[in-house]
Write a protein that holds these residues in place. Structure first.
Motif: not given
Length: 528
Positions: A299-312
């Protein structure tokens, strides 16, 4: 202790055997006076080897750390080369060793006036080679050992046993199958040398000489526990590390398989070269195909430093060091509830703990809030007293209306929790506290209770979703690590098998070429 014991036993017995053969020949010839000269040569060689080992160790200690790693790499590679040469030489010459040494001793005795010097030189050259091999090999083994005292004790015990066995063989009271002995100890030394190959590759990386093949493979910390006897045996004997990289696995296999097979193969028995070449080629091709298939399904490596979102609101890691991190998120006012623009913040690490079921590192920074903006410059005396435990500060400055003049101090704390493995933001929390300070004639005095305080964080659903995704990323990384390990092992196996197949194929061709000149005259006789 076991690796250094085997080194001391094997090398010591080899040197003792050589000296014993020379001494026994001199005793048989009635020249016991020359035995003292032989012992003198042995003592001189031992003294030089010991001095050389001490000098090399002292020199390496005075080097900077990076240069020490480089010197350890060189010593390790030289030790591996020496032990490989020694094992090969002993396998080829063990049968004729006694006759060769007795012949040299007889030649030395022909010159009666210089016989003593010749015996000193013979013993010196015989022991100095074994001694230098032992010194270099032991230095590499000591660099790899976790307990130098135990390793030193192993050397002493091995040499003592070798001396006792050598003297017993010299007197004729001890008889051992030297061929089997040297084959067994030779294979153990090959295992130790393979471990030194791993250590040399590791120190080469630490010295900045080797950057290729540093991908992680498998976590063996459950097997190689630091400080345990099990770890000392596995690391010192086999070179198994808690976190081996691809280069170390490949180096271990490429050295161990061909040299180990050469050592354990019974002497005098010709290897079925053609069959071995076919088997090696089949294994190599199968391993290469397996490596390709495993690489495709990894499997591909998970996205490094992903963005966490909660509404705005969003949060992501821009950079991360050993004790700090730069997080980009919206500036939030916990007191007023307003949300500003995306802003990078530099935060300091406060340690690692469990958060939302995930191992997370907590980062904190302090910023200036805006909760004091728009508040009145003066407060009624009743309000000031309520914020100060019912007491009015002395010499407070009052306005014309009788209110007390105040200023505001607004401090906000930004706390961020990051997943330790993927740098995913799990939660962002702003804590704000607005404190009023009364103006006095000479200074200001802060009131005991805050005018306002509030905390705002990501919604619980967003935190739960981020933690769930982090655990999924951990599982993906685990599967990826296992498959990458298998790819590395299959690749190494394919390389070794194909190289062996090539070697056996060349050997078979040489054997056929050597048999053709004898086969042709026989065929001519049959035709005539």
């Amino acid at each position: 202790m076991l690796p250094t014991f085997v080194i001391g036993l094997r090398e010591g017995l080899e040197a003792a055997l050589i000296v014993g053969i020379i001494a026994a020949f001199l005793r048989k010839q009635g020249r016991l006076d020359l035995v003292r000269w032989v012992m003198g040569g042995v003592g001189l060689a031992l003294a030089l080897c010991l001095a050389g080992g001490i000098a090399l160790q002292v020199y390496s200690r005075n080097l900077p750390q990076k240069q020490q790693e480089g010197l350890e790499t060189v010593i390790g590679l030289v030790a591996v080369g020496m032990v490989t040469y020694m094992v090969v030489w002993m396998r080829r010459n063990s049968r004729n060793l006694k006759g060769q040494l007795e012949g040299l001793a007889a030649q030395a005795m022909d010159g009666r006036s210089n016989a003593g010097r010749a015996m000193v030189l013979m013993a010196f050259l015989a022991v100095i080679r074994e001694g230098l091999e032992t010194v270099v090999f032991l230095l590499a083994a000591f660099n790899e050992a976790s307990n130098p005292r135990s390793a030193g004790l192993g050397v002493v015990l091995g040499i003592l046993v070798a001396v006792v066995l050598g003297y017993g063989i010299y007197r004729g009271g001890v008889r051992i199958n030297l061929s089997k002995f040297f084959r067994a100890t030779g294979f153990v030394l090959v295992l130790v040398a393979a471990g030194i190959v791993v250590n040399a590759l590791h120190t080469a990386h630490e010295a900045g000489w080797l950057d290729a093949g540093q991908g992680s493979t498998v976590d063996l910390s459950w097997l190689v526990r630091p400080g345990s006897v099990q770890a000392s045996l596995l690391t010192g004997m086999l070179g198994i590390q808690a976190h081996p990289v691809v280069a170390e696995i490949v180096g271990w296999l490429v050295y161990l398989i061909p040299v180990g097979l050469y050592v354990v193969w019974p002497p005098g028995r010709p290897a079925p070269a053609r069959l071995a070449a076919k088997v090696g080629a089949a294994v190599g091709v199968a391993a290469a195909v397996a490596a390709v298939v495993l690489a495709l399904v990894t499997p591909a490596r998970p996205t490094g430093r992903p963005t966490t979102r909660a509404g705005a609101v969003s949060a992501s890691v821009l950079s991360r060091g050993d004790s700090s991190a730069t997080i980009r998120t919206q500036a939030r006012d916990a007191v007023t509830g307003s949300t500003g623009a995306l802003t990078p913040y530099q935060l300091s690490s406060q340690g690692t703990s469990r958060y939302a079921g995930v191992s997370a590192e907590r980062f904190v920074t302090f910023v200036r809030g805006s909760g004091g903006a728009g508040r009145p410059a003066a407060l009624p005396a009743e309000r000031v007293a309520a914020l100060n435990g019912g007491r009015l500060p002395l010499s407070a400055v009052r306005t014309s209306s009788g209110d007390i003049a105040v200023i505001y101090r607004d401090a906000a704390t930004l706390t961020v929790w990051l997943d330790s493995r993927t740098d995913r933001v799990l939660d962002v929390r702003w804590t704000e506290r607005v404190v009023a300070a009364v103006r006095t004639a000479s200074d200001t005095e802060a009131l005991a209770r805050p005018v306002a305080s509030a905390t705002v964080a990501l919604p619980a659903s967003a935190v739960s979703a981020a933690a769930t995704q982090a655990r999924a990323d951990h599982a993906t990384l685990g599967h990826r690590s296992v498959l990458q390990t298998l790819v590395g092992w299959c690749t190494a196996l394919a390389v070794v098998a194909l190289l062996l197949a090539l070697g056996f194929a060349l050997a078979a061709r040489r054997r056929v070429a050597a048999e053709e000149p004898t086969a042709r005259p026989q065929a001519a006789l049959v035709r005539s």
